[in-house]
Design a protein around this motif. Structure first.
Motif, PDB file in Angstrom:
ATOM      1  N   TYR A 181       0.872  -1.159   0.000  1.00 24.87           N
ATOM      2  CA  TYR A 181       0.000   0.000   0.000  1.00 24.87           C
ATOM      3  C   TYR A 181       0.913   1.213   0.000  1.00 24.87           C
ATOM      4  O   TYR A 181       1.719   1.361   0.937  1.00 24.87           O
ATOM      5  N   GLY A 182       0.787   2.060  -0.986  1.00 24.23           N
ATOM      6  CA  GLY A 182       1.685   3.210  -1.139  1.00 24.23           C
ATOM      7  C   GLY A 182       1.450   4.238  -0.040  1.00 24.23           C
ATOM      8  O   GLY A 182       0.321   4.540   0.309  1.00 24.23           O
ATOM      9  N   ILE A 183       2.560   4.750   0.505  1.00 24.22           N
ATOM     10  CA  ILE A 183       2.487   5.804   1.533  1.00 24.22           C
ATOM     11  C   ILE A 183       2.556   7.150   0.810  1.00 24.22           C
ATOM     12  O   ILE A 183       3.413   7.343  -0.058  1.00 24.22           O
ATOM     13  N   SER A 184       1.662   8.042   1.161  1.00 22.62           N
ATOM     14  CA  SER A 184       1.800   9.393   0.592  1.00 22.62           C
ATOM     15  C   SER A 184       1.622  10.423   1.714  1.00 22.62           C
ATOM     16  O   SER A 184       0.821  10.234   2.631  1.00 22.62           O
ATOM     17  N   VAL A 185       2.425  11.461   1.645  1.00 22.89           N
ATOM     18  CA  VAL A 185       2.359  12.540   2.626  1.00 22.89           C
ATOM     19  C   VAL A 185       2.290  13.836   1.817  1.00 22.89           C
ATOM     20  O   VAL A 185       3.181  14.087   0.999  1.00 22.89           O
ATOM     21  N   PRO A 186       1.243  14.645   1.993  1.00 23.65           N
ATOM     22  CA  PRO A 186       1.151  15.893   1.214  1.00 23.65           C
ATOM     23  C   PRO A 186       2.420  16.735   1.404  1.00 23.65           C
ATOM     24  O   PRO A 186       2.912  16.855   2.527  1.00 23.65           O
ATOM     25  N   GLU A 187       2.942  17.308   0.309  1.00 20.99           N
ATOM     26  CA  GLU A 187       4.251  17.972   0.376  1.00 20.99           C
ATOM     27  C   GLU A 187       4.279  19.113   1.400  1.00 20.99           C
ATOM     28  O   GLU A 187       5.285  19.332   2.064  1.00 20.99           O
ATOM     29  N   GLU A 188       3.149  19.818   1.582  1.00 24.10           N
ATOM     30  CA  GLU A 188       3.184  20.934   2.553  1.00 24.10           C
ATOM     31  C   GLU A 188       3.388  20.414   3.982  1.00 24.10           C
ATOM     32  O   GLU A 188       4.028  21.060   4.798  1.00 24.10           O
ATOM     33  N   VAL A 189       2.892  19.206   4.260  1.00 25.60           N
ATOM     34  CA  VAL A 189       3.117  18.589   5.581  1.00 25.60           C
ATOM     35  C   VAL A 189       4.525  17.983   5.614  1.00 25.60           C
ATOM     36  O   VAL A 189       5.283  18.163   6.574  1.00 25.60           O
ATOM     37  N   ALA A 190       4.872  17.286   4.534  1.00 28.80           N
ATOM     38  CA  ALA A 190       6.171  16.589   4.477  1.00 28.80           C
ATOM     39  C   ALA A 190       7.331  17.564   4.669  1.00 28.80           C
ATOM     40  O   ALA A 190       8.303  17.244   5.359  1.00 28.80           O
ATOM     41  N   ALA A 191       7.222  18.768   4.090  1.00 32.58           N
ATOM     42  CA  ALA A 191       8.324  19.735   4.172  1.00 32.58           C
ATOM     43  C   ALA A 191       8.606  20.093   5.630  1.00 32.58           C
ATOM     44  O   ALA A 191       9.766  20.107   6.056  1.00 32.58           O
ATOM     45  N   GLY A 192       7.552  20.359   6.407  1.00 33.51           N
ATOM     46  CA  GLY A 192       7.733  20.706   7.828  1.00 33.51           C
ATOM     47  C   GLY A 192       8.246  19.521   8.622  1.00 33.51           C
ATOM     48  O   GLY A 192       9.126  19.659   9.480  1.00 33.51           O
ATOM     49  N   ALA A 193       7.712  18.337   8.351  1.00 37.01           N
ATOM     50  CA  ALA A 193       8.130  17.136   9.069  1.00 37.01           C
ATOM     51  C   ALA A 193       9.602  16.816   8.749  1.00 37.01           C
ATOM     52  O   ALA A 193      10.372  16.441   9.639  1.00 37.01           O
ATOM     53  N   ARG A 194       9.964  17.007   7.479  1.00 42.03           N
ATOM     54  CA  ARG A 194      11.350  16.721   7.046  1.00 42.03           C
ATOM     55  C   ARG A 194      12.336  17.607   7.824  1.00 42.03           C
ATOM     56  O   ARG A 194      13.386  17.156   8.270  1.00 42.03           O
ATOM     57  N   ARG A 195      11.965  18.870   7.986  1.00 47.82           N
ATOM     58  CA  ARG A 195      12.824  19.809   8.719  1.00 47.82           C
ATOM     59  C   ARG A 195      13.077  19.275  10.146  1.00 47.82           C
ATOM     60  O   ARG A 195      14.215  19.241  10.613  1.00 47.82           O
ATOM     61  N   ALA A 196      12.020  18.813  10.823  1.00 47.07           N
ATOM     62  CA  ALA A 196      12.173  18.328  12.211  1.00 47.07           C
ATOM     63  C   ALA A 196      12.965  17.016  12.266  1.00 47.07           C
ATOM     64  O   ALA A 196      13.756  16.796  13.192  1.00 47.07           O
ATOM     65  N   ILE A 197      12.769  16.157  11.272  1.00 47.49           N
ATOM     66  CA  ILE A 197      13.516  14.876  11.259  1.00 47.49           C
ATOM     67  C   ILE A 197      14.987  15.143  10.923  1.00 47.49           C
ATOM     68  O   ILE A 197      15.898  14.596  11.549  1.00 47.49           O
ATOM     69  N   GLU A 198      15.216  15.999   9.909  1.00 45.22           N
ATOM     70  CA  GLU A 198      16.604  16.263   9.504  1.00 45.22           C
ATOM     71  C   GLU A 198      17.382  16.980  10.621  1.00 45.22           C
ATOM     72  O   GLU A 198      18.567  16.734  10.812  1.00 45.22           O
ATOM     73  N   ARG A 199      16.676  17.840  11.356  1.00 49.50           N
ATOM     74  CA  ARG A 199      17.355  18.506  12.484  1.00 49.50           C
ATOM     75  C   ARG A 199      17.797  17.454  13.505  1.00 49.50           C
ATOM     76  O   ARG A 199      18.888  17.539  14.057  1.00 49.50           O
ATOM     77  N   MET A 200      16.951  16.444  13.737  1.00 49.82           N
ATOM     78  CA  MET A 200      17.329  15.350  14.645  1.00 49.82           C
ATOM     79  C   MET A 200      18.550  14.607  14.088  1.00 49.82           C
ATOM     80  O   MET A 200      19.503  14.304  14.837  1.00 49.82           O
ATOM     81  N   LEU A 201      18.546  14.320  12.791  1.00 50.86           N
ATOM     82  CA  LEU A 201      19.638  13.532  12.203  1.00 50.86           C
ATOM     83  C   LEU A 201      20.964  14.303  12.242  1.00 50.86           C
ATOM     84  O   LEU A 201      22.042  13.714  12.219  1.00 50.86           O
ATOM     85  N   GLU A 202      20.878  15.655  12.319  1.00 49.96           N
ATOM     86  CA  GLU A 202      22.112  16.455  12.449  1.00 49.96           C
ATOM     87  C   GLU A 202      22.694  16.352  13.861  1.00 49.96           C
ATOM     88  O   GLU A 202      23.891  16.495  14.047  1.00 49.96           O
ATOM     89  N   VAL A 203      21.817  16.106  14.838  1.00 47.91           N
ATOM     90  CA  VAL A 203      22.278  16.031  16.231  1.00 47.91           C
ATOM     91  C   VAL A 203      23.021  14.723  16.500  1.00 47.91           C
ATOM     92  O   VAL A 203      23.963  14.669  17.277  1.00 47.91           O
ATOM     93  N   VAL A 204      22.578  13.634  15.828  1.00 47.28           N
ATOM     94  CA  VAL A 204      23.208  12.320  16.094  1.00 47.28           C
ATOM     95  C   VAL A 204      24.051  11.846  14.923  1.00 47.28           C
ATOM     96  O   VAL A 204      23.902  12.257  13.830  1.00 47.28           O
TER      97      VAL A 204
END
Ligand code: 13P
Ligand code: SF4
Length: 308
Positions: free
Chosen positions: A285-308
Motif C-alpha cells: 500500500y503506497g504511503i503518501s504525505v502531502p508535500e506541505e506537511v512533508a516539508a515541515g516534518a522533514r525539517r524536524a527529522i533532519e534537524r534530529m539527524l544532524e544532532v546524532v
C-alpha cells in the motif's frame, strides 16, 4: 507420485527475493517484526537506524515492515521513491495520543517553549514541532536545545526518563505505549528470582518503576549492540518480544529471557511474509504525505539527524 513437496515458507521467501529484484526494491524492517520477516529484510534496526538508513536508499521501492509512522518517515526522507507498507492498518496507538489539533493548542499556550516530538507521531505533528527524537537519542536531542523548558510529546515515560538526565524542565504529554505500559515491576522481580545471574535491560517506553528495576535503559538498537559487546551470559529483556529473535541471531552464545510472552505489539505483528509478497506483487500500500506537511516534518527529522 515421487519427490518431496516444497516447503511453502521457502517458496514464499524465494518469491519475495524474485519480486524484490524485479521491482528494484529494498526491504527495511523494525526490530519488533516477526522473525521470518526480519530474515528476508535487507536491513533491520531501531527507529533511529531505520531513519538513517532511509536517507541513503538507492532502490526505486522501499517496502517498510514496521508501523505506519516509520513508513511515513521513510517517505518524507525519500519523496521521489515509492514507499510501501504491507498492511496499512499497522498503526502505532501512541501516535493517536497526540492529535495535531491538541498539539497546536498546547504550543499556543506555551509561547517560546520548543517542542520535541518522539518519532511515534503523525507527519502532521512532526510538521508543527522544532525537532524529532527517538528512544536512542532523546536525551541528546533535548540537550541540544538552548532553552531551559521543553515540551515533550507524546510519550510521558520516555519524557520522564529524559527528565532524569537533564537539568532542563520537561513538560510532559499524557501518551504512552500500550505494549510497554503492560510490563510490571512484578514481571522483572519474578524473572530475577528465576534467573538471579541475569542482567536486566529495559526500554525507555517502560514506566518509571520498571526503569528503576532495570540495570540498563536502552533503545532496541542499543540493546542489540550492548548484548553483542557485554560479558553477560543471561539477559532479561524488557521490551517487545520480537527483539528476542534479533538478539539470539546476533549473540547466539547468550540466553535471553523475554520479560513476558505477552509483551507483544499487535500492530507490528500485522506484517507477515504473505503480505510482503503481496505488497511487491501489487505494489501496495503506497504511503503518501502531502508535500506541505512533508516539508515541515522533514525539517524536524533532519534537524534530529544532524544532532546524532
Ligand atoms: P526503538 O526500536 O527505536 O527503540 O523504538 C521502539 C518502538 O516502540 C518503536 O515504535
Ligand atoms: Fe507503538 Fe508501542 Fe507498538 Fe512501538 S511497541 S509501535 S510504541 S504500540
Amino acid at each position: 507420485m515421487t519427490g518431496v513437496a516444497a516447503d511453502p515458507r521457502t517458496e514464499l521467501t524465494e518469491r519475495i527475493a524474485r519480486l524484490k529484484r524485479e521491482r528494484q526494491a529494498v526491504i527495511l524492517a523494525h526490530n519488533y517484526q516477526l522473525g521470518e520477516v526480519q530474515d528476508i529484510a535487507d536491513f533491520v534496526g531501531d527507529s533511529l537506524e531505520l531513519s538513517q538508513r532511509a536517507v541513503n536508499v538507492e532502490a526505486d521501492v522501499i517496502v517498510f515492515c514496521g508501523v505506519t509512522f516509520m513508513a511515513e518517515t521513510a517517505k518524507i526522507l525519500n519523496p521521489e521513491r515509492t514507499v510501501l507498507i504491507p498492511d496499512p492498518l499497522a498503526g502505532c496507538p501512541m501516535c493517536e495520543m497526540s492529535p495535531v489539533e491538541e498539539v497546536r493548542k498546547r504550543i499556543a499556550d506555551l509561547p517560546g517553549v520548543p517542542v520535541v516530538a518522539y518519532v511515534n507521531t503523525t507527519a502532521a505533528v512532526k510538521a508543527e514541532v522544532d525537532i524529532c527524537c527517538t528512544s536512542a537519542n532523546a536525551i541528546k536531542v533535548v540537550e541540544s536545545l538552548p532553552d531551559e523548558r521543553v515540551l515533550f510529546v507524546p510519550d510521558k515515560n520516555l519524557g520522564h526518563w529524559v527528565q532524569r538526565h537533564t537539568s532542563k524542565e520537561i513538560i510532559l504529554w499524557e501518551g504512552h505505549c500500550p505494549t510497554h505500559q503492560r510490563i510490571t515491576v512484578q514481571d522483572v522481580r519474578r524473572l530475577k528470582e528465576e534467573h538471579p545471574q541475569a542482567v536486566v535491560i529495559v526500554h525507555p517506553e517502560c514506566t518509571p518503576d520498571v526503569i528503576d528495576s532495570g540495570d540498563h535503559v536502552l533503545s532496541t538498537g542499543q540493546m542489540v549492540r550492548w548484548a553483542r559487546e557485554s560479558d553477560a551470559g543471561e539477559v532479561i529483556v524488557g521490551t517487545e518480544v520480537g527483539l528476542i529473535h534479533r538478539l539470539k541471531k546476533e549473540s547466539p552464545e547468550k540466553t535471553f529471557y523475554p520479560i513476558s510472552k505477552l509483551t507483544t505489539c499487535p500492530n507490528m505483528k500485522r506484517i507477515t511474509l504473505e503480505k510482503v509478497a503481496w505488497a511487491l506483487e501489487d505494489m501496495q500500500y503506497g504511503i503518501s504525505v502531502p508535500e506541505e506537511v512533508a516539508a515541515g516534518a522533514r525539517r524536524a527529522i533532519e534537524r534530529m539527524l544532524e544532532v546524532v
